[in-house]
Design a protein around this motif. Structure first.
Motif, PDB file in Angstrom:
ATOM      1  N   ARG A  31       0.814  -1.217   0.000  1.00 28.30           N
ATOM      2  CA  ARG A  31       0.000   0.000   0.000  1.00 28.30           C
ATOM      3  C   ARG A  31       0.848   1.268   0.000  1.00 28.30           C
ATOM      4  NH1 ARG A  31      -5.210  -0.777   3.955  1.00 28.30           N
ATOM      5  NH2 ARG A  31      -6.128  -2.536   2.838  1.00 28.30           N
ATOM      6  N   LEU A  32       1.817   1.338   0.886  1.00 26.54           N
ATOM      7  CA  LEU A  32       2.594   2.568   0.997  1.00 26.54           C
ATOM      8  C   LEU A  32       3.514   2.771  -0.189  1.00 26.54           C
ATOM      9  CD1 LEU A  32       3.346   2.642   4.810  1.00 26.54           C
ATOM     10  CD2 LEU A  32       1.744   4.079   3.528  1.00 26.54           C
ATOM     11  N   VAL A  34       2.918   1.874  -3.278  1.00 21.78           N
ATOM     12  CA  VAL A  34       2.060   2.337  -4.371  1.00 21.78           C
ATOM     13  C   VAL A  34       1.630   3.784  -4.143  1.00 21.78           C
ATOM     14  CG1 VAL A  34      -0.197   2.013  -5.479  1.00 21.78           C
ATOM     15  CG2 VAL A  34       1.270   0.034  -5.018  1.00 21.78           C
ATOM     16  N   LYS A  35       1.170   4.109  -2.925  1.00 18.59           N
ATOM     17  CA  LYS A  35       0.640   5.453  -2.678  1.00 18.59           C
ATOM     18  C   LYS A  35       1.731   6.505  -2.575  1.00 18.59           C
ATOM     19  CE  LYS A  35      -3.730   4.095  -0.949  1.00 18.59           C
ATOM     20  NZ  LYS A  35      -4.508   3.521   0.006  1.00 18.59           N
ATOM     21  N   VAL A  36       2.760   6.229  -1.792  1.00 15.98           N
ATOM     22  CA  VAL A  36       3.773   7.247  -1.520  1.00 15.98           C
ATOM     23  C   VAL A  36       4.768   7.381  -2.661  1.00 15.98           C
ATOM     24  CG1 VAL A  36       5.686   7.862   0.019  1.00 15.98           C
ATOM     25  CG2 VAL A  36       3.535   7.058   0.979  1.00 15.98           C
ATOM     26  N   GLU A  38       4.728   5.640  -5.936  1.00 16.87           N
ATOM     27  CA  GLU A  38       4.212   5.674  -7.306  1.00 16.87           C
ATOM     28  C   GLU A  38       3.198   6.787  -7.544  1.00 16.87           C
ATOM     29  OE1 GLU A  38       2.914   1.789  -8.502  1.00 16.87           O
ATOM     30  OE2 GLU A  38       4.895   0.916  -8.233  1.00 16.87           O
ATOM     31  N   GLU A  39       2.171   6.875  -6.690  1.00 18.02           N
ATOM     32  CA  GLU A  39       1.123   7.871  -6.925  1.00 18.02           C
ATOM     33  C   GLU A  39       1.584   9.292  -6.596  1.00 18.02           C
ATOM     34  OE1 GLU A  39      -2.494   6.671  -4.934  1.00 18.02           O
ATOM     35  OE2 GLU A  39      -2.495   4.725  -5.945  1.00 18.02           O
ATOM     36  N   LEU A  40       2.224   9.477  -5.445  1.00 17.76           N
ATOM     37  CA  LEU A  40       2.648  10.815  -5.023  1.00 17.76           C
ATOM     38  C   LEU A  40       4.041  11.198  -5.530  1.00 17.76           C
ATOM     39  CD1 LEU A  40       1.464  10.772  -1.286  1.00 17.76           C
ATOM     40  CD2 LEU A  40       0.378  11.955  -3.214  1.00 17.76           C
ATOM     41  N   THR A  76      -0.170  10.473   4.729  1.00 22.19           N
ATOM     42  CA  THR A  76      -0.537   9.254   4.003  1.00 22.19           C
ATOM     43  C   THR A  76      -0.307   8.019   4.860  1.00 22.19           C
ATOM     44  OG1 THR A  76      -0.026  10.316   1.895  1.00 22.19           O
ATOM     45  CG2 THR A  76      -0.092   7.905   1.908  1.00 22.19           C
ATOM     46  N   LYS A  79      -2.962   7.911   7.500  1.00 17.87           N
ATOM     47  CA  LYS A  79      -4.235   7.507   6.887  1.00 17.87           C
ATOM     48  C   LYS A  79      -4.295   5.989   6.714  1.00 17.87           C
ATOM     49  CE  LYS A  79      -7.133   8.310   2.847  1.00 17.87           C
ATOM     50  NZ  LYS A  79      -7.244   8.977   1.536  1.00 17.87           N
ATOM     51  N   GLU A  80      -3.194   5.385   6.313  1.00 13.37           N
ATOM     52  CA  GLU A  80      -3.180   3.923   6.150  1.00 13.37           C
ATOM     53  C   GLU A  80      -3.263   3.204   7.491  1.00 13.37           C
ATOM     54  OE1 GLU A  80      -3.628   1.912   3.580  1.00 13.37           O
ATOM     55  OE2 GLU A  80      -3.955   3.755   2.452  1.00 13.37           O
ATOM     56  N   ASN A  83      -6.865   3.353   8.295  1.00  8.71           N
ATOM     57  CA  ASN A  83      -7.603   2.470   7.402  1.00  8.71           C
ATOM     58  C   ASN A  83      -7.538   1.020   7.879  1.00  8.71           C
ATOM     59  OD1 ASN A  83      -9.010   1.442   5.220  1.00  8.71           O
ATOM     60  ND2 ASN A  83      -7.393   1.805   3.748  1.00  8.71           N
TER      61      ASN A  83
END
Length: 181
Positions: A31-32, A34-36, A38-40, A76, A79-80, A83
């Motif tokens: 999760r991290l 991908v989010k931190v 790749e996405e950000l 982020t 938030k995870e 979640n």
């Protein structure tokens, strides 16, 4: 590094902690990552780990972050944590995570040195040798509810510890982010 106190090596939740750690930051599909990353595009690296010892343990997330991205990355991660504490992990994601862990276990036991470290560590640390197959069974037995229950226990505002290396002119914005309420 953002971390929380966990528990010792003899706690039965250690297998759920391994799954939780891999789910959050155990590889390129975590999760991290991908989010931190790749996405950000906000970190050179991001990963999580758990370290359990005879009388204590911790879980942490580490990231290499530019100063201007620090707040968004910290938010982020928080938030995870929330979640995982508030929602069940989906079965597909949980299955992928378990397969990743078991795959790493198998790859990590390829040489005689690896095998001797694994079994020697089991004997020295716990006095009870858990075979690789038994470890696999324990990891595969972890449920989404096990992860949520564990997250509720360890992901609390009072448990958060943040360590930074680098210039931070105003720590108040970071302090405001450090809440799981």
């Amino acid at each position: 590094i953002l971390g929380v106190r966990a528990f010792n090596l003899f706690d039965g939740r250690r297998f759920a902690l391994e799954v939780l750690s891999d789910l959050l930051g155990g590889g390129m599909s975590s999760r991290l990552f991908v989010k931190v990353r790749e996405e950000l595009g906000a970190a050179y690296y991001v990963h999580s780990e758990s370290q359990l010892s005879l009388d204590h343990g911790y879980f942490s997330v580490s990231a290499g972050v530019a100063n201007d991205k620090l707040e968004i990355v910290l938010a982020t991660i928080i938030k995870e944590f929330k979640n995982l504490r508030d929602n069940l992990v989906g079965e597909a994601e949980l299955g992928i995570t378990k397969n990743h862990l078991v795959g790493n276990l198998v790859i990590g036991l390829e040489t005689s040195d690896d095998i001797s470290r694994f079994y020697g560590g089991e004997e020295i640390m716990t006095g009870n040798i858990l075979s690789a197959k038994e470890l696999e069974q324990k990891l595969r037995a972890v449920t989404a509810e096990d992860i949520r229950s564990l997250a509720k226990d360890i992901f609390k505002t009072s448990n958060l510890n943040l360590a930074l290396v680098g210039p931070v002119k105003d720590e108040e914005p970071l302090r405001r982010l450090l809440t799981l309420d």
